[in-house]
Write a protein that holds these residues in place. Structure first.
Motif, PDB file in Angstrom:
ATOM      1  N   ALA A 194       0.960  -1.187   0.148  1.00  0.00           N
ATOM      2  CA  ALA A 194      -0.146   0.029  -0.090  1.00  0.00           C
ATOM      3  C   ALA A 194       0.875   1.368   0.064  1.00  0.00           C
ATOM      4  O   ALA A 194       0.553   2.182   0.721  1.00  0.00           O
ATOM      5  N   ALA A 195       2.027   1.101  -0.761  1.00  0.00           N
ATOM      6  CA  ALA A 195       3.078   2.211  -0.754  1.00  0.00           C
ATOM      7  C   ALA A 195       2.144   3.571  -0.989  1.00  0.00           C
ATOM      8  O   ALA A 195       2.734   4.725  -0.387  1.00  0.00           O
ATOM      9  N   LEU A 196       1.468   3.657  -2.087  1.00  0.00           N
ATOM     10  CA  LEU A 196       0.648   4.961  -2.619  1.00  0.00           C
ATOM     11  C   LEU A 196      -0.028   5.505  -1.198  1.00  0.00           C
ATOM     12  O   LEU A 196       0.196   6.812  -1.277  1.00  0.00           O
ATOM     13  N   GLY A 197      -0.538   4.781  -0.663  1.00  0.00           N
ATOM     14  CA  GLY A 197      -1.386   5.384   0.372  1.00  0.00           C
ATOM     15  C   GLY A 197      -0.404   6.123   1.503  1.00  0.00           C
ATOM     16  O   GLY A 197      -0.872   6.963   1.814  1.00  0.00           O
ATOM     17  N   TRP A 198       0.446   5.316   1.787  1.00  0.00           N
ATOM     18  CA  TRP A 198       1.542   5.803   2.798  1.00  0.00           C
ATOM     19  C   TRP A 198       1.994   6.935   2.326  1.00  0.00           C
ATOM     20  O   TRP A 198       2.398   7.917   2.861  1.00  0.00           O
ATOM     21  N   ARG A 199       2.511   7.122   0.881  1.00  0.00           N
ATOM     22  CA  ARG A 199       3.053   8.301   0.438  1.00  0.00           C
ATOM     23  C   ARG A 199       2.117   9.559   0.389  1.00  0.00           C
ATOM     24  O   ARG A 199       2.450  10.591   0.685  1.00  0.00           O
ATOM     25  N   ALA A 200       1.026   9.280  -0.031  1.00  0.00           N
ATOM     26  CA  ALA A 200      -0.046  10.209   0.092  1.00  0.00           C
ATOM     27  C   ALA A 200      -0.348  10.902   1.622  1.00  0.00           C
ATOM     28  O   ALA A 200      -0.403  11.932   1.508  1.00  0.00           O
ATOM     29  N   THR A 201      -0.290  10.074   2.374  1.00  0.00           N
ATOM     30  CA  THR A 201      -0.433  10.392   3.817  1.00  0.00           C
ATOM     31  C   THR A 201       0.819  11.208   4.351  1.00  0.00           C
ATOM     32  O   THR A 201       0.676  12.330   4.983  1.00  0.00           O
ATOM     33  N   ALA A 202       1.771  10.855   3.803  1.00  0.00           N
ATOM     34  CA  ALA A 202       3.183  11.658   4.146  1.00  0.00           C
ATOM     35  C   ALA A 202       3.040  13.163   3.530  1.00  0.00           C
ATOM     36  O   ALA A 202       3.441  13.917   4.199  1.00  0.00           O
ATOM     37  N   LEU A 203       2.481  12.909   2.251  1.00  0.00           N
ATOM     38  CA  LEU A 203       2.487  14.309   1.694  1.00  0.00           C
ATOM     39  C   LEU A 203       1.491  15.345   2.320  1.00  0.00           C
ATOM     40  O   LEU A 203       1.759  16.508   2.713  1.00  0.00           O
ATOM     41  N   ALA A 204       0.396  14.750   2.810  1.00  0.00           N
ATOM     42  CA  ALA A 204      -0.525  15.619   3.531  1.00  0.00           C
ATOM     43  C   ALA A 204       0.029  15.872   4.733  1.00  0.00           C
ATOM     44  O   ALA A 204      -0.428  17.009   5.214  1.00  0.00           O
ATOM     45  N   LEU A 205       0.773  15.328   5.433  1.00  0.00           N
ATOM     46  CA  LEU A 205       1.342  15.483   6.887  1.00  0.00           C
ATOM     47  C   LEU A 205       2.426  16.706   6.495  1.00  0.00           C
ATOM     48  O   LEU A 205       2.798  17.646   7.246  1.00  0.00           O
ATOM     49  N   LEU A 206       3.230  16.574   5.532  1.00  0.00           N
ATOM     50  CA  LEU A 206       4.080  17.611   5.191  1.00  0.00           C
ATOM     51  C   LEU A 206       3.481  19.003   4.835  1.00  0.00           C
ATOM     52  O   LEU A 206       3.984  20.177   5.219  1.00  0.00           O
ATOM     53  N   LEU A 207       2.241  19.040   4.394  1.00  0.00           N
ATOM     54  CA  LEU A 207       1.485  20.187   4.224  1.00  0.00           C
ATOM     55  C   LEU A 207       1.121  20.594   5.271  1.00  0.00           C
ATOM     56  O   LEU A 207       0.962  22.096   5.514  1.00  0.00           O
ATOM     57  N   TRP A 208       0.617  19.864   6.203  1.00  0.00           N
ATOM     58  CA  TRP A 208      -0.047  20.203   7.648  1.00  0.00           C
ATOM     59  C   TRP A 208       1.153  20.826   8.411  1.00  0.00           C
ATOM     60  O   TRP A 208       1.029  21.972   8.898  1.00  0.00           O
ATOM     61  N   ALA A 209       2.485  20.328   8.348  1.00  0.00           N
ATOM     62  CA  ALA A 209       3.810  20.805   8.979  1.00  0.00           C
ATOM     63  C   ALA A 209       3.839  22.247   8.376  1.00  0.00           C
ATOM     64  O   ALA A 209       4.346  22.970   9.136  1.00  0.00           O
ATOM     65  N   GLY A 210       3.885  22.345   7.196  1.00  0.00           N
ATOM     66  CA  GLY A 210       3.968  23.621   6.480  1.00  0.00           C
ATOM     67  C   GLY A 210       3.173  24.721   7.103  1.00  0.00           C
ATOM     68  O   GLY A 210       3.510  25.945   7.212  1.00  0.00           O
ATOM     69  N   GLY A 211       1.891  24.301   7.222  1.00  0.00           N
ATOM     70  CA  GLY A 211       0.810  25.241   7.741  1.00  0.00           C
ATOM     71  C   GLY A 211       1.047  25.667   9.146  1.00  0.00           C
ATOM     72  O   GLY A 211       1.133  26.918   9.412  1.00  0.00           O
ATOM     73  N   MET A 212       1.531  24.824   9.791  1.00  0.00           N
ATOM     74  CA  MET A 212       2.251  25.093  11.343  1.00  0.00           C
ATOM     75  C   MET A 212       3.417  26.034  11.423  1.00  0.00           C
ATOM     76  O   MET A 212       3.660  26.694  12.266  1.00  0.00           O
ATOM     77  N   GLY A 213       4.326  25.684  10.225  1.00  0.00           N
ATOM     78  CA  GLY A 213       5.438  26.379  10.135  1.00  0.00           C
ATOM     79  C   GLY A 213       5.314  27.925   9.804  1.00  0.00           C
ATOM     80  O   GLY A 213       5.649  28.836  10.325  1.00  0.00           O
ATOM     81  N   VAL A 214       4.123  28.208   8.937  1.00  0.00           N
ATOM     82  CA  VAL A 214       3.779  29.546   8.700  1.00  0.00           C
ATOM     83  C   VAL A 214       3.110  30.174   9.772  1.00  0.00           C
ATOM     84  O   VAL A 214       3.316  31.363  10.243  1.00  0.00           O
ATOM     85  N   ASN A 215       2.320  29.460  10.657  1.00  0.00           N
ATOM     86  CA  ASN A 215       1.944  29.915  12.022  1.00  0.00           C
ATOM     87  C   ASN A 215       2.956  30.248  12.729  1.00  0.00           C
ATOM     88  O   ASN A 215       2.767  31.499  13.636  1.00  0.00           O
ATOM     89  N   MET A 216       3.983  29.648  12.892  1.00  0.00           N
ATOM     90  CA  MET A 216       4.993  29.926  13.855  1.00  0.00           C
ATOM     91  C   MET A 216       5.840  31.325  13.335  1.00  0.00           C
ATOM     92  O   MET A 216       6.079  32.260  14.058  1.00  0.00           O
ATOM     93  N   ILE A 217       6.074  31.349  11.861  1.00  0.00           N
ATOM     94  CA  ILE A 217       6.552  32.663  11.501  1.00  0.00           C
ATOM     95  C   ILE A 217       5.806  33.783  11.972  1.00  0.00           C
ATOM     96  O   ILE A 217       6.177  34.725  12.306  1.00  0.00           O
ATOM     97  N   ASP A 218       4.504  33.567  11.485  1.00  0.00           N
ATOM     98  CA  ASP A 218       3.358  34.617  11.886  1.00  0.00           C
ATOM     99  C   ASP A 218       3.439  34.976  13.334  1.00  0.00           C
ATOM    100  O   ASP A 218       3.367  36.273  13.892  1.00  0.00           O
ATOM    101  N   ALA A 219       3.474  34.059  14.221  1.00  0.00           N
ATOM    102  CA  ALA A 219       3.526  34.164  15.631  1.00  0.00           C
ATOM    103  C   ALA A 219       4.818  35.148  16.260  1.00  0.00           C
ATOM    104  O   ALA A 219       4.538  35.517  17.129  1.00  0.00           O
ATOM    105  N   LEU A 220       5.867  34.726  15.601  1.00  0.00           N
ATOM    106  CA  LEU A 220       7.021  35.011  15.962  1.00  0.00           C
ATOM    107  C   LEU A 220       7.246  36.323  15.371  1.00  0.00           C
ATOM    108  O   LEU A 220       8.168  37.085  15.630  1.00  0.00           O
ATOM    109  N   GLY A 221       6.323  37.053  14.522  1.00  0.00           N
ATOM    110  CA  GLY A 221       6.410  38.382  14.045  1.00  0.00           C
ATOM    111  C   GLY A 221       7.359  38.703  12.975  1.00  0.00           C
ATOM    112  O   GLY A 221       7.687  39.618  12.424  1.00  0.00           O
ATOM    113  N   ALA A 222       7.857  37.321  12.162  1.00  0.00           N
ATOM    114  CA  ALA A 222       8.563  37.425  11.152  1.00  0.00           C
ATOM    115  C   ALA A 222       7.774  37.404   9.951  1.00  0.00           C
ATOM    116  O   ALA A 222       8.511  37.533   8.773  1.00  0.00           O
ATOM    117  N   GLY A 223       6.477  37.098   9.828  1.00  0.00           N
ATOM    118  CA  GLY A 223       5.705  37.316   8.608  1.00  0.00           C
ATOM    119  C   GLY A 223       5.015  38.387   8.329  1.00  0.00           C
ATOM    120  O   GLY A 223       5.203  39.510   9.140  1.00  0.00           O
TER     121      GLY A 223
END
Length: 481
Positions: free
Chosen positions: A52-81
């Motif tokens: 089920a490699a495709l499923g695991w890879r798709a899930t990993a992509l989703a998690l990377l997008l979520w981590a990107g969203g949280m990373g942007v939140n961090m930039i915004d919260a720290l006043g750098a955005g």
């Protein structure tokens, strides 16, 4: 050990929250970004050794997008955005997080890449429409007291759909590895649904850096543990009828969601809504056409397998029975003659024992090819009767023509040059004219009697056992080779 490491991760996160105070919650953001990244790494590691490699890879992509969203939140919260960009960017990434998950949940197994590409396009457009609709609420938060609640409700719907679809795919799984994947995804999605609902509805007024941040780690760490877990692969299907229903109805999920979300955005993004309607209609129609083409090709292949011997490529025993009865009925109606040749490879068991089964298979294929090419008339049918025996149905031919064909077959096989040495065949001939005086079973019995006589007489010869000959006489004749 992985469970202890997950608990240690949460403990360290709690210690950072306790001893690194600050409204920005900078230390907490490190753990909030790292948790989905660790889960993504675990999914990618699992994909290297899983069907089920495709499923695991798709899930990993989703998690990377979520981590990107949280990373942007961090930039915004720290006043750098930038105030006009970072909130929109984080919202977009959180919305796009659901796109790979919806894609893999809607996808049926064993589909061609072009169908997957269509589904991927529909899933991407669905994410864009969902983002446009959610952003319309985010833009009105300062002036509309209900906008935040409506935006939260949209994310609740997204998370609920993902969790519900994952549970259904888990229960309907018919491939063990895919069922394990959907079980992991379902447990993760349910945990994420509960945590996101609590965070969005009960702690929305709190900034990052509080103890409730520890809850956000839980779904991602749970998914990482499930991805790394080497659990035994279950057998069987939990709900066979549900499995068939999901396989048949799964492809409609993406077009249906496109139509629903397109309807929601029609007031403030008419062009995008129209694009959603068109893509949903054309995409579903195109994928259905491609899927129907695949199904027809598979059906044709199954029909060939049902009528064709897998080793030699000639008709199998089932097809032989059908052809013999059909030719018998045709000959009875027309009054034409009907002949049957039963062919046996001489001393085949000794050949197999001496040279091995692979050599025996090559011999069978070679003899079948010679019989097929030598019986040149389109009306003549060659079939594998069983084991090392073949049958040739010869309709509407004179007795002399049938015997000449049998002799050509014998000589052609005798001339074969196999690495293991020469082979020969014995042929029994059954001939009926007119066929109305006997039956198809009788014709088969006559050919079998002729074959038995050929073996008894020393093999590598043709023996005729005819019920009624052209001149009206009966008897058994031997063609001496």
């Amino acid at each position: 050990m992985p469970v202890l490491l997950a608990l240690l991760y949460v403990l360290c996160h709690g210690m950072v929250v306790a001893f690194w105070p600050g409204t920005a919650g900078g230390g907490s953001f490190v753990f909030l970004v790292a948790a989905p990244l660790l889960a993504a790494a675990a999914c990618l590691l699992r994909a290297r050794r899983d069907r089920a490699a495709l499923g695991w890879r798709a899930t990993a992509l989703a998690l990377l997008l979520w981590a990107g969203g949280m990373g942007v939140n961090m930039i915004d919260a720290l006043g750098a955005g930038r105030a006009n960009i970072t909130p929109t960017a984080s919202l977009l990434l959180y919305v796009l997080y659901g796109v790979p998950l919806v894609f893999i949940l809607a996808r049926a197994r064993r589909e061609r890449w072009s169908i997957s590409l269509i589904d991927g396009g529909m899933a991407a457009l669905l994410g864009v429409l969902f983002f446009v609709h959610t952003r319309s609420f985010a833009d009105r938060i300062d002036v509309d007291s209900h906008a935040l609640a409506l935006m939260q409700r949209m994310f609740d719907i997204q998370n609920l759909c993902i969790a519900a679809f994952a549970v259904v795919r888990w229960l309907a799984g018919d491939v063990p590895e895919r069922r394990v994947f959907f079980r992991a995804l379902a447990l993760y999605a349910l945990a994420y649904l509960g945590v996101a609902f609590y965070i969005n509805h009960y702690t929305a007024e709190q900034s990052f850096g509080a103890y409730n941040d520890l809850l956000i780690d839980v779904p991602f760490l749970l998914l990482a543990l499930l991805a790394l877990r080497r659990a035994p692969v279950p057998g069987g299907v939990l709900h066979p009828q549900l499995s068939r229903l999901v396989q048949a109805g799964g492809p409609i999920i993406l077009p249906l969601l496109l139509l629903v979300v397109g309807t929601l955005v029609v007031d403030h993004a008419r062009a995008l809504a129209l694009a959603g309607f068109v893509v949903a209609t054309l995409g579903f129609g195109l994928r259905s056409t491609l899927l129907q083409s695949d199904l027809l090709a598979r059906q044709a292949a199954l029909d060939r397998l049902a009528h064709q011997d897998g080793l030699t490529g000639v008709a199998n025993r089932r097809q032989f029975d059908t052809l013999l009865q059909a030719e018998w009925n045709r000959a009875r109606r027309s009054g034409a003659a009907l002949a049957l040749l039963l062919v046996d490879i001489d001393h085949f068991k000794a050949f197999n024992d001496a040279h091995g089964h692979p050599a025996g298979d090559r011999c069978l294929r070679a003899v079948a090819a010679v019989l097929q090419s030598t019986a040149g008339r389109a009306a003549d049918s060659v079939a594998r009767y069983g084991g090392e025996e073949f049958a040739v149905i010869v309709p509407a031919s004179t007795l002399s023509g049938v015997l000449a064909l049998a002799e050509r077959l014998r000589l052609a096989v005798e001339a074969l040059t196999l690495p293991e040495g020469p082979v020969s065949i014995s042929i029994g001939v059954g001939y009926l004219h007119p066929p109305a005086m006997a039956s198809a079973d009788q014709l088969l019995a006559d050919a079998d009697a002729g074959l038995y006589a050929a073996k008894r007489a020393g093999r590598n010869q043709v023996v005729l056992h005819a019920r009624v000959l052209d001149d009206g006489s009966s008897g058994e004749g031997v063609i001496d080779c």
